[in-house]
Enzyme design. Sequence first.
Site, PDB file in Angstrom:
ATOM      1  N   ASN A   2       0.845  -1.199   0.000  1.00  0.00           N
ATOM      2  CA  ASN A   2       0.000   0.000   0.000  1.00  0.00           C
ATOM      3  C   ASN A   2       0.879   1.247   0.000  1.00  0.00           C
ATOM      4  OD1 ASN A   2      -2.319   1.493  -0.102  1.00  0.00           O
ATOM      5  ND2 ASN A   2      -2.926   1.141   2.019  1.00  0.00           N
ATOM      6  N   GLU A  28       1.984  -3.441  -4.830  1.00  0.00           N
ATOM      7  CA  GLU A  28       1.476  -2.086  -4.570  1.00  0.00           C
ATOM      8  C   GLU A  28       2.594  -1.139  -4.147  1.00  0.00           C
ATOM      9  OE1 GLU A  28      -2.763  -1.093  -3.210  1.00  0.00           O
ATOM     10  OE2 GLU A  28      -2.296  -2.932  -2.123  1.00  0.00           O
ATOM     11  N   ASP A 141      -0.784 -10.599  -4.266  1.00  0.00           N
ATOM     12  CA  ASP A 141      -2.129 -10.180  -3.890  1.00  0.00           C
ATOM     13  C   ASP A 141      -3.038 -10.604  -5.035  1.00  0.00           C
ATOM     14  OD1 ASP A 141      -4.490  -8.957  -3.295  1.00  0.00           O
ATOM     15  OD2 ASP A 141      -3.680  -6.923  -3.152  1.00  0.00           O
ATOM     16  N   ASN A 143      -6.334 -10.851  -4.778  1.00  0.00           N
ATOM     17  CA  ASN A 143      -7.621 -10.159  -4.649  1.00  0.00           C
ATOM     18  C   ASN A 143      -8.814 -11.095  -4.833  1.00  0.00           C
ATOM     19  OD1 ASN A 143      -7.658  -7.350  -3.888  1.00  0.00           O
ATOM     20  ND2 ASN A 143      -6.340  -6.962  -5.662  1.00  0.00           N
ATOM     21  N   HIS A 238      -2.303  -4.921   4.407  1.00  0.00           N
ATOM     22  CA  HIS A 238      -1.974  -6.336   4.236  1.00  0.00           C
ATOM     23  C   HIS A 238      -0.910  -6.726   5.248  1.00  0.00           C
ATOM     24  CE1 HIS A 238      -3.795  -7.010   0.124  1.00  0.00           C
ATOM     25  NE2 HIS A 238      -3.760  -5.689   0.171  1.00  0.00           N
TER      26      HIS A 238
END
Length: 251
Positions: A2, A28, A141, A143, A238
């Site tokens: 992030n 990310e 990730d 998702n 995360h």
Amino acid sequence: LNGIRSASSKGFFDWMQTHGADVICVQELKAQAADMTAAMLAPEGYIGHFHYAEKKGYSGVGIYSRQAPERVTQGIGHAAFDAEGRFVRADFGNLSVISVYVPSGSSSEERQAAKYVFLDAFMPVLDAMLQEGRDFIICGDWNIAHREIDLKNWKGNLKNSGFLPEERAWIGARLAEGWSDVWRQLYPEAPGYTWWSQRGQAYAKDVGWRIDYQIATPGIAAAAQAAAVYKASRFSDHAPLTVDYETALPR
């Protein structure tokens, strides 16, 4: 992460130095090459390889390794998604490690449609990997929460991105084709959440999702000894997923 700059300010690289992993995959980045400091590009003892998004402050993936890979590949061969920085592969002898960031579809119907396009484009890439005869570990990730055990509030998310029937079926089909979900192989009954909404008390109450997986080919998956989700510090929404494999990288 992030945001690699955000995660760095929260102690991610300090943890990385004490953790001792041979390979660390990150997703990310939300940064481009010009935003990366020397410490982010090559932390002490590690070599970094990245696939940046063209859009500023968006997506991006990377792999840190103690050993220099013999080859690094970026992208899946789909121009639109490759511009978003979603895939980097590093080859070490007969082992390939991949960092992948599957699009989220939660923000709009358009992004959900894009997510399905990515999954369709990624499927033949995964199929081709199985034909290479190499060991693969795909960290990322994804998702997608595959099964009811993989998220706390599964009943309330049956119609939400990340737990839609089509997404769950897609991951199920990949596992049926020969890929292994390493966490679930090791711990059939442990939820193993890796992501929590930043709204309300989701983290404090452990209302989480398991959407970060290590998906591996059968040989290397069978070498997995233990796995853990690190929650002692919080670097982003995360949590890091670690797997210990009883194998040595080629020298």
